[in-house]
Scaffold this active site. Structure first.
Site, PDB file in Angstrom:
ATOM      1  N   ASP A   1       0.851  -1.195   0.000  1.00 56.20           N
ATOM      2  CA  ASP A   1       0.000   0.000   0.000  1.00 56.20           C
ATOM      3  C   ASP A   1       0.886   1.243   0.000  1.00 56.20           C
ATOM      4  O   ASP A   1       2.040   1.203   0.428  1.00 56.20           O
ATOM      5  CB  ASP A   1      -0.992   0.009   1.182  1.00 56.20           C
ATOM      6  CG  ASP A   1      -0.313  -0.030   2.543  1.00 56.20           C
ATOM      7  OD1 ASP A   1       0.735  -0.693   2.665  1.00 56.20           O
ATOM      8  OD2 ASP A   1      -0.817   0.612   3.483  1.00 56.20           O
TER       9      ASP A   1
ATOM     10  N   GLU B   1      -0.171  -0.691   5.930  1.00 55.33           N
ATOM     11  CA  GLU B   1       0.942  -0.166   6.718  1.00 55.33           C
ATOM     12  C   GLU B   1       0.849   1.340   6.779  1.00 55.33           C
ATOM     13  O   GLU B   1       1.104   1.947   7.810  1.00 55.33           O
ATOM     14  CB  GLU B   1       2.285  -0.588   6.105  1.00 55.33           C
ATOM     15  CG  GLU B   1       3.478  -0.456   7.050  1.00 55.33           C
ATOM     16  CD  GLU B   1       4.092   0.935   7.086  1.00 55.33           C
ATOM     17  OE1 GLU B   1       4.834   1.222   8.044  1.00 55.33           O
ATOM     18  OE2 GLU B   1       3.849   1.749   6.172  1.00 55.33           O
TER      19      GLU B   1
HETATM   20 ZN   LIG Z   1       6.789   2.286   4.115  1.00 53.11          ZN
END
Ligand SMILES: [Zn+2]
Length: 395
Positions: free
Chosen positions: A84, A149
């Site tokens: 991501d 994340e």
């Molecule tokens: Zn990163």
């Protein structure tokens, strides 16, 4: 050795996936089928995310994670990362479309190239040559990737680790591919992280006409005093593991809506990055007692922490050999550091020693995020020598 065409095309495929957090399912499936061709056994593991945006009440999405494994040995060398990416910012300001993988004068452009799709591909490319030669009864290579994340980081590595542990997976050592390098690739091995806490202060007053200030109570005046004390506050001088704690103001809001009205509410938010002298609770109490103090009234203080500071591995002889492995490739002896942002290493350190080695962080999250082909190749060669050293030293 440079990254081969097959890997450049893998990189292009995942760079062209618009995987703004918590998206990235497509990238995971592309990597999954690539790894399966190399002989990895892959699992795509979704976790249910309720209220991801936490401002709308009924959003319900699946967040995807990948665990890929090669070998059956008890020494499990893991690579962890995320596909991501952060939003693009003003797309008009980009030289090239951030989701059209563009190579211009040997520079690769696109959202996520350094943070951290480039590192993922460098690592897979580095590991390939070890696959036919390792003893699969002794050694396991694993790759753990998430799509959560850059966002709330609740449904990614944090949930994946206990899930895998329940399946009997025991990680022995983990390498995270965050863009931690400062001036040249491989100059930093991150071995921990500072803590991070965000504090929100709301000051309430009384709205009124600016011309009759005696009837009003302007909260802007008080929030300025608080922020002034906050930026002048001397937290600590740092130590061998941590640089001095630092406070940055991130939001200031106070708008009465008209030039002749004193506002009723003022709001400010700041973030503190801190070393191991503090916890978020200790900082809360400092802000409450010393920065806001008893003389500033009608305030509300809230905080949330994305984790206190930690050290994720000891600086021992094995780790020095890893540093030396980087030096052999880059000619620069890396610095052990805890500087920079927080990453999923904060969850992994509860399971095994973790280090972070990756591309240059200078354009991460920026408009025109980019990385040179030379850097990508250098990182691949660094990973290659690091893997070979870890196998020799830790196995
Ligand atoms: Zn990163």
């Amino acid at each position: 050795m440079s990254i081969s065409l097959k890997y450049m095309s893998l990189l292009k495929d995942i760079m062209e996936d618009n995987s703004i957090t918590p998206n990235g399912k497509k990238s995971l499936y592309i990597i999954c089928s690539f790894l399966e061709k190399l002989g990895f056994i892959c699992q795509i593991i979704p976790f249910n995310d309720i209220n991801h945006n936490n401002n709308s009440s009924n959003t319900h999405t699946e967040v995807y994670n990948l665990y890929a494994k090669y070998g059956k040995g008890s020494f499990n060398l893991c690579f962890a990362g995320h596909v991501d990416v952060v939003p693009t910012g003003d797309i008009q300001k980009w030289k090239f479309n951030p989701f059209n993988f563009t190579i211009d004068k040997n520079i690769l452009y696109g959202r996520g190239i350094v943070d951290m799709k480039g590192a993922i591909v460098s690592y897979i490319s580095a590991i390939e040559e070890f696959l036919p030669v390792i003893d699969q009864q002794k050694m396991t290579f694993s790759i753990m990737l998430t799509t959560d994340e850059e966002g709330i980081a609740e449904n990614g590595i944090k949930k994946l680790l206990p899930y895998l542990k329940n399946q009997g997976e025991n990680l022995s050592f983990c390498l995270v591919g965050e863009p931690v390098s400062k001036n040249s690739v491989g100059d930093i091995i991150k071995i921990g992280s500072r803590g991070s806490a965000t504090f929100k202060i709301t000051v309430r007053g009384t709205q009124g006409h600016v011309a009759y200030h005696e009837y009003n109570d302007n909260p802007a005046k008080r929030i300025i005093r608080i922020l002034n004390r906050a930026v002048l506050y001397k937290f600590d001088n740092g130590d061998q593991y941590f640089s001095p704690s630092n406070l940055e103001i991130t939001t200031m809001k106070c708008d009465s809506g008209a030039e002749n009205i004193v506002p009723e509410v003022a709001f400010a938010q700041f973030n503190i990055r801190y070393g191991n002298k503090y916890t978020a609770e200790i900082l809360f109490s400092i802000i409450e007692k010393e920065i806001i103090g008893e003389d500033i009234k009608f305030t509300n203080l809230e905080y949330h922490s994305s984790g206190d500071s930690f050290i994720s591995t000891q600086i021992d002889d094995n780790l020095k050999s890893v540093a030396n492995a980087i030096f052999q490739v880059s000619n620069i002896f890396p610095e052990f550091s805890t500087y920079g942002g927080t990453s999923d290493a904060r969850f992994i350190k509860e399971y095994c020693p973790v280090i972070e080695i990756g591309l240059l962080g200078s354009t991460a999250h920026q408009i025109n995020e980019n990385c040179s082909i030379d850097d990508l190749n250098l990182l691949k060669n660094i990973y290659n020598n690091v893997i070979s050293t870890i196998i020799k030293k830790y196995l």
